[in-house]
Design a protein around this motif. Sequence first.
Motif, PDB file in Angstrom:
ATOM      1  N   PHE A  33      -2.855  -6.749   5.901  1.00 43.10           N
ATOM      2  CA  PHE A  33      -3.825  -5.999   6.682  1.00 43.10           C
ATOM      3  C   PHE A  33      -3.629  -6.354   8.154  1.00 43.10           C
ATOM      4  CE2 PHE A  33      -5.646  -6.159   2.482  1.00 43.10           C
ATOM      5  CZ  PHE A  33      -6.189  -4.888   2.324  1.00 43.10           C
ATOM      6  N   TRP A  38      -7.090  -3.123   8.491  1.00 44.95           N
ATOM      7  CA  TRP A  38      -6.507  -1.955   7.841  1.00 44.95           C
ATOM      8  C   TRP A  38      -5.083  -2.250   7.371  1.00 44.95           C
ATOM      9  CZ3 TRP A  38      -9.807   1.781   6.790  1.00 44.95           C
ATOM     10  CH2 TRP A  38     -10.901   1.996   7.623  1.00 44.95           C
ATOM     11  N   LYS A  39      -4.735  -1.653   6.245  1.00 49.25           N
ATOM     12  CA  LYS A  39      -3.359  -1.718   5.736  1.00 49.25           C
ATOM     13  C   LYS A  39      -2.829  -0.295   5.658  1.00 49.25           C
ATOM     14  CE  LYS A  39      -2.144  -4.444   2.332  1.00 49.25           C
ATOM     15  NZ  LYS A  39      -1.808  -5.025   1.005  1.00 49.25           N
ATOM     16  N   TYR A  58      -4.547   4.640   5.991  1.00 52.12           N
ATOM     17  CA  TYR A  58      -4.834   3.214   6.117  1.00 52.12           C
ATOM     18  C   TYR A  58      -5.997   2.925   5.177  1.00 52.12           C
ATOM     19  CZ  TYR A  58      -2.411   3.859  10.590  1.00 52.12           C
ATOM     20  OH  TYR A  58      -1.512   4.175  11.567  1.00 52.12           O
ATOM     21  N   ASN A  60      -8.833  -0.250   3.859  1.00 52.36           N
ATOM     22  CA  ASN A  60      -9.359  -1.578   4.163  1.00 52.36           C
ATOM     23  C   ASN A  60      -9.588  -2.348   2.864  1.00 52.36           C
ATOM     24  OD1 ASN A  60     -11.868  -0.754   3.129  1.00 52.36           O
ATOM     25  ND2 ASN A  60     -12.783  -0.450   5.149  1.00 52.36           N
ATOM     26  N   LYS A  66      -9.166   5.055   6.302  1.00 53.27           N
ATOM     27  CA  LYS A  66      -9.411   5.292   7.727  1.00 53.27           C
ATOM     28  C   LYS A  66      -9.611   6.783   8.000  1.00 53.27           C
ATOM     29  CE  LYS A  66      -7.242   2.797  11.013  1.00 53.27           C
ATOM     30  NZ  LYS A  66      -6.203   2.382  12.003  1.00 53.27           N
ATOM     31  N   ASP A  69     -13.221   7.705   7.683  1.00 54.22           N
ATOM     32  CA  ASP A  69     -14.174   6.980   8.522  1.00 54.22           C
ATOM     33  C   ASP A  69     -14.543   7.868   9.719  1.00 54.22           C
ATOM     34  OD1 ASP A  69     -15.430   5.305  10.431  1.00 54.22           O
ATOM     35  OD2 ASP A  69     -14.354   3.554   9.682  1.00 54.22           O
ATOM     36  N   TYR A  72     -15.004   6.118  13.234  1.00 52.79           N
ATOM     37  CA  TYR A  72     -13.722   5.685  13.789  1.00 52.79           C
ATOM     38  C   TYR A  72     -12.950   6.882  14.338  1.00 52.79           C
ATOM     39  CZ  TYR A  72      -8.974   4.068  14.276  1.00 52.79           C
ATOM     40  OH  TYR A  72      -7.733   3.805  14.796  1.00 52.79           O
TER      41      TYR A  72
END
Length: 140
Positions: A33, A38-39, A58, A60, A66, A69, A72
């Motif tokens: 991560f 995030w990965k 991505y 988490n 992501k 989100d 974000y």
Amino acid sequence: MKKMLILIGALCITSLGFAKMNDGVYKSEAKDFDKRGWKVFLDLTVKEGKIESANFDYINKDGKLKSEDVEYNKKYKEISKIDVPELKEIFSEELVQTQNPDEIDNVAGATESLVQFKLLSKEAIIASESGVKEPVRIDL
């Protein structure tokens, strides 16, 4: 001798350009991560020896994406004029169209994401050529 070396070089280049991709879904991802939790990952779908789709995102530690989100992506779009759902679509469409990660055009505000996408795509393509179904983990 010079002609022989040129011929051998041409054969090597030609054989590399025509490696057959095996059908299936191939996954590549970051080993770790990032500092924000995030990965990055890519699921590459190959059908009839061609890239059919690429799911880039991505995740988490809680399993949230992501691209989903809302807060974000709202902030990211204000700064970069693009968000993760748009990046996913652009990158996937261009990879399907070109079949070559190196031919994907730069996207303003997404340089790091594009670098990651290209690296992950190349690894997933290599996995498909060799039939490796386990996720490929790379250092980013």
